[in-house]
Design a protein around this motif. Structure first.
Motif, PDB file in Angstrom:
ATOM      1  N   VAL A 264     -62.379 -40.155  -8.608  1.00 46.82           N
ATOM      2  CA  VAL A 264     -61.597 -39.092  -7.968  1.00 46.82           C
ATOM      3  C   VAL A 264     -61.610 -37.840  -8.842  1.00 46.82           C
ATOM      4  O   VAL A 264     -61.837 -36.728  -8.350  1.00 46.82           O
ATOM      5  CB  VAL A 264     -60.146 -39.562  -7.698  1.00 46.82           C
ATOM      6  CG1 VAL A 264     -59.283 -38.430  -7.181  1.00 46.82           C
ATOM      7  CG2 VAL A 264     -60.139 -40.747  -6.732  1.00 46.82           C
ATOM      8  N   LYS A 265     -61.389 -38.011 -10.129  1.00 49.87           N
ATOM      9  CA  LYS A 265     -61.379 -36.872 -11.052  1.00 49.87           C
ATOM     10  C   LYS A 265     -62.754 -36.201 -11.122  1.00 49.87           C
ATOM     11  O   LYS A 265     -62.847 -34.978 -11.224  1.00 49.87           O
ATOM     12  CB  LYS A 265     -60.917 -37.305 -12.441  1.00 49.87           C
ATOM     13  CG  LYS A 265     -59.447 -37.685 -12.480  1.00 49.87           C
ATOM     14  CD  LYS A 265     -59.030 -38.150 -13.856  1.00 49.87           C
ATOM     15  CE  LYS A 265     -57.559 -38.524 -13.868  1.00 49.87           C
ATOM     16  NZ  LYS A 265     -57.093 -38.932 -15.202  1.00 49.87           N
ATOM     17  N   LEU A 266     -63.810 -36.991 -11.051  1.00 50.12           N
ATOM     18  CA  LEU A 266     -65.164 -36.412 -11.064  1.00 50.12           C
ATOM     19  C   LEU A 266     -65.427 -35.594  -9.800  1.00 50.12           C
ATOM     20  O   LEU A 266     -66.027 -34.518  -9.865  1.00 50.12           O
ATOM     21  CB  LEU A 266     -66.217 -37.513 -11.198  1.00 50.12           C
ATOM     22  CG  LEU A 266     -66.433 -38.047 -12.606  1.00 50.12           C
ATOM     23  CD1 LEU A 266     -67.216 -39.353 -12.572  1.00 50.12           C
ATOM     24  CD2 LEU A 266     -67.139 -37.015 -13.475  1.00 50.12           C
ATOM     25  N   LYS A 267     -64.965 -36.092  -8.664  1.00 46.01           N
ATOM     26  CA  LYS A 267     -65.127 -35.337  -7.412  1.00 46.01           C
ATOM     27  C   LYS A 267     -64.372 -34.016  -7.497  1.00 46.01           C
ATOM     28  O   LYS A 267     -64.880 -32.969  -7.074  1.00 46.01           O
ATOM     29  CB  LYS A 267     -64.672 -36.168  -6.218  1.00 46.01           C
ATOM     30  CG  LYS A 267     -65.635 -37.285  -5.876  1.00 46.01           C
ATOM     31  CD  LYS A 267     -65.149 -38.124  -4.710  1.00 46.01           C
ATOM     32  CE  LYS A 267     -66.109 -39.272  -4.477  1.00 46.01           C
ATOM     33  NZ  LYS A 267     -65.683 -40.138  -3.379  1.00 46.01           N
ATOM     34  N   ASP A 268     -63.175 -34.054  -8.041  1.00 46.35           N
ATOM     35  CA  ASP A 268     -62.399 -32.823  -8.223  1.00 46.35           C
ATOM     36  C   ASP A 268     -63.123 -31.862  -9.166  1.00 46.35           C
ATOM     37  O   ASP A 268     -63.166 -30.660  -8.928  1.00 46.35           O
ATOM     38  CB  ASP A 268     -60.998 -33.130  -8.772  1.00 46.35           C
ATOM     39  CG  ASP A 268     -60.119 -33.848  -7.755  1.00 46.35           C
ATOM     40  OD1 ASP A 268     -60.448 -33.840  -6.547  1.00 46.35           O
ATOM     41  OD2 ASP A 268     -59.095 -34.424  -8.188  1.00 46.35           O
ATOM     42  N   TYR A 269     -63.678 -32.397 -10.228  1.00 47.03           N
ATOM     43  CA  TYR A 269     -64.412 -31.580 -11.200  1.00 47.03           C
ATOM     44  C   TYR A 269     -65.604 -30.894 -10.541  1.00 47.03           C
ATOM     45  O   TYR A 269     -65.838 -29.696 -10.744  1.00 47.03           O
ATOM     46  CB  TYR A 269     -64.865 -32.478 -12.351  1.00 47.03           C
ATOM     47  CG  TYR A 269     -65.707 -31.780 -13.398  1.00 47.03           C
ATOM     48  CD1 TYR A 269     -65.122 -30.942 -14.347  1.00 47.03           C
ATOM     49  CD2 TYR A 269     -67.084 -31.970 -13.446  1.00 47.03           C
ATOM     50  CE1 TYR A 269     -65.891 -30.319 -15.309  1.00 47.03           C
ATOM     51  CE2 TYR A 269     -67.859 -31.347 -14.409  1.00 47.03           C
ATOM     52  CZ  TYR A 269     -67.258 -30.519 -15.332  1.00 47.03           C
ATOM     53  OH  TYR A 269     -68.026 -29.894 -16.282  1.00 47.03           O
ATOM     54  N   LYS A 270     -66.348 -31.641  -9.738  1.00 45.99           N
ATOM     55  CA  LYS A 270     -67.501 -31.066  -9.034  1.00 45.99           C
ATOM     56  C   LYS A 270     -67.045 -29.984  -8.051  1.00 45.99           C
ATOM     57  O   LYS A 270     -67.717 -28.956  -7.909  1.00 45.99           O
ATOM     58  CB  LYS A 270     -68.284 -32.153  -8.284  1.00 45.99           C
ATOM     59  CG  LYS A 270     -68.858 -33.232  -9.160  1.00 45.99           C
ATOM     60  CD  LYS A 270     -70.114 -32.797  -9.839  1.00 45.99           C
ATOM     61  CE  LYS A 270     -70.716 -33.952 -10.616  1.00 45.99           C
ATOM     62  NZ  LYS A 270     -72.010 -33.660 -11.175  1.00 45.99           N
TER      63      LYS A 270
ATOM     64  N   GLU B 147     -64.415 -28.085  -8.440  1.00 44.81           N
ATOM     65  CA  GLU B 147     -64.063 -26.933  -9.277  1.00 44.81           C
ATOM     66  C   GLU B 147     -65.311 -26.136  -9.667  1.00 44.81           C
ATOM     67  O   GLU B 147     -65.301 -24.905  -9.652  1.00 44.81           O
ATOM     68  CB  GLU B 147     -63.347 -27.393 -10.558  1.00 44.81           C
ATOM     69  CG  GLU B 147     -61.946 -27.904 -10.341  1.00 44.81           C
ATOM     70  CD  GLU B 147     -61.356 -28.508 -11.613  1.00 44.81           C
ATOM     71  OE1 GLU B 147     -61.848 -28.197 -12.735  1.00 44.81           O
ATOM     72  OE2 GLU B 147     -60.419 -29.309 -11.496  1.00 44.81           O
ATOM     73  N   MET B 148     -66.369 -26.848 -10.014  1.00 42.66           N
ATOM     74  CA  MET B 148     -67.611 -26.155 -10.384  1.00 42.66           C
ATOM     75  C   MET B 148     -68.177 -25.380  -9.194  1.00 42.66           C
ATOM     76  O   MET B 148     -68.641 -24.250  -9.348  1.00 42.66           O
ATOM     77  CB  MET B 148     -68.656 -27.156 -10.900  1.00 42.66           C
ATOM     78  CG  MET B 148     -68.344 -27.691 -12.273  1.00 42.66           C
ATOM     79  SD  MET B 148     -69.718 -28.558 -13.089  1.00 42.66           S
ATOM     80  CE  MET B 148     -70.353 -29.622 -11.821  1.00 42.66           C
ATOM     81  N   LYS B 149     -68.105 -25.976  -8.018  1.00 39.37           N
ATOM     82  CA  LYS B 149     -68.586 -25.307  -6.813  1.00 39.37           C
ATOM     83  C   LYS B 149     -67.760 -24.045  -6.549  1.00 39.37           C
ATOM     84  O   LYS B 149     -68.314 -22.976  -6.235  1.00 39.37           O
ATOM     85  CB  LYS B 149     -68.504 -26.246  -5.609  1.00 39.37           C
ATOM     86  CG  LYS B 149     -68.986 -25.637  -4.325  1.00 39.37           C
ATOM     87  CD  LYS B 149     -68.875 -26.611  -3.175  1.00 39.37           C
ATOM     88  CE  LYS B 149     -69.254 -25.942  -1.868  1.00 39.37           C
ATOM     89  NZ  LYS B 149     -69.103 -26.855  -0.733  1.00 39.37           N
ATOM     90  N   ALA B 150     -66.450 -24.149  -6.713  1.00 44.90           N
ATOM     91  CA  ALA B 150     -65.574 -22.989  -6.505  1.00 44.90           C
ATOM     92  C   ALA B 150     -65.901 -21.874  -7.496  1.00 44.90           C
ATOM     93  O   ALA B 150     -65.853 -20.685  -7.146  1.00 44.90           O
ATOM     94  CB  ALA B 150     -64.109 -23.406  -6.625  1.00 44.90           C
ATOM     95  N   GLN B 151     -66.244 -22.245  -8.725  1.00 45.99           N
ATOM     96  CA  GLN B 151     -66.615 -21.242  -9.724  1.00 45.99           C
ATOM     97  C   GLN B 151     -67.883 -20.501  -9.312  1.00 45.99           C
ATOM     98  O   GLN B 151     -67.993 -19.286  -9.491  1.00 45.99           O
ATOM     99  CB  GLN B 151     -66.811 -21.905 -11.090  1.00 45.99           C
ATOM    100  CG  GLN B 151     -65.518 -22.384 -11.705  1.00 45.99           C
ATOM    101  CD  GLN B 151     -65.748 -23.247 -12.939  1.00 45.99           C
ATOM    102  OE1 GLN B 151     -66.877 -23.555 -13.308  1.00 45.99           O
ATOM    103  NE2 GLN B 151     -64.653 -23.661 -13.566  1.00 45.99           N
ATOM    104  N   VAL B 152     -68.829 -21.228  -8.734  1.00 43.80           N
ATOM    105  CA  VAL B 152     -70.064 -20.581  -8.257  1.00 43.80           C
ATOM    106  C   VAL B 152     -69.748 -19.653  -7.084  1.00 43.80           C
ATOM    107  O   VAL B 152     -70.282 -18.539  -7.007  1.00 43.80           O
ATOM    108  CB  VAL B 152     -71.122 -21.639  -7.870  1.00 43.80           C
ATOM    109  CG1 VAL B 152     -72.318 -20.993  -7.176  1.00 43.80           C
ATOM    110  CG2 VAL B 152     -71.572 -22.412  -9.104  1.00 43.80           C
TER     111      VAL B 152
END
Length: 159
Positions: free
Chosen positions: A137-143, A145-150
């Motif tokens: 779950v935390k990894l999905k959230d992290y991914k 977040e990275m997408k939102a940064q892009v």
């Protein structure tokens, strides 16, 4: 769940800290030590023999120059080992990269980029997520977040 962060020298401290920061973000416990494959092999043996008792499930080894630490630990342990070659010589870490990645058959070391501390932590979390669903779950959230940064970068792009 616990990860061991093993540095070959105190000079690797700043690289190790980057891994610590990522593991903290994911709520993964860790312990950090300095163990030299060349100067304190008996410490490495004692460490590996005590891993199960100390609930250590994965090792991240940081070493520069000859960089045999990850391979030595992988040779003695059944736990996954991730090697982080450290830029610490006149060869800009290429010597450490090759020493870490070029392991003999039967002694694998997953190797990240030179000074790739953050990716070592993410890879450790991915491996542990096979056993611990909360990390998935935390990894999905992290991914996400990275997408939102892009997406934000695209908004800022003004050409």
């Amino acid at each position: 769940m616990k990860v061991a962060l093993i540095a070959g020298s105190i000079s690797d401290r700043e690289i190790v800290k980057k891994t610590c920061d990522v593991l903290k973000k994911f709520g993964v416990d860790y312990e950090a030590r300095v163990i030299s494959a060349h100067r304190s092999l008996d410490f490495a043996i004692d460490f590996v023999e005590g891993m199960e008792e100390n609930d250590i499930e994965l090792i991240i080894a940081f070493a520069g120059k000859a960089a045999h630490l990850a391979g030595v630990l992988a040779g003695m342990s059944t736990a996954p080992v991730i090697g982080v070659p450290v830029k610490s010589s006149t060869l800009d870490g290429l010597d450490a990269l090759l020493s870490t990645v070029q392991m003999p058959k039967g002694v694998p070391v997953a190797t990240v980029a030179i000074n790739g501390a953050e990716n070592a932590a993410i890879l450790a979390v991915q491996i542990l997520s096979l056993k611990y669903d909360e990390l998935k779950v935390k990894l999905k959230d992290y991914k996400s977040e990275m997408k939102a940064q892009v997406e934000e970068m695209n908004k800022e792009l003004d050409l």
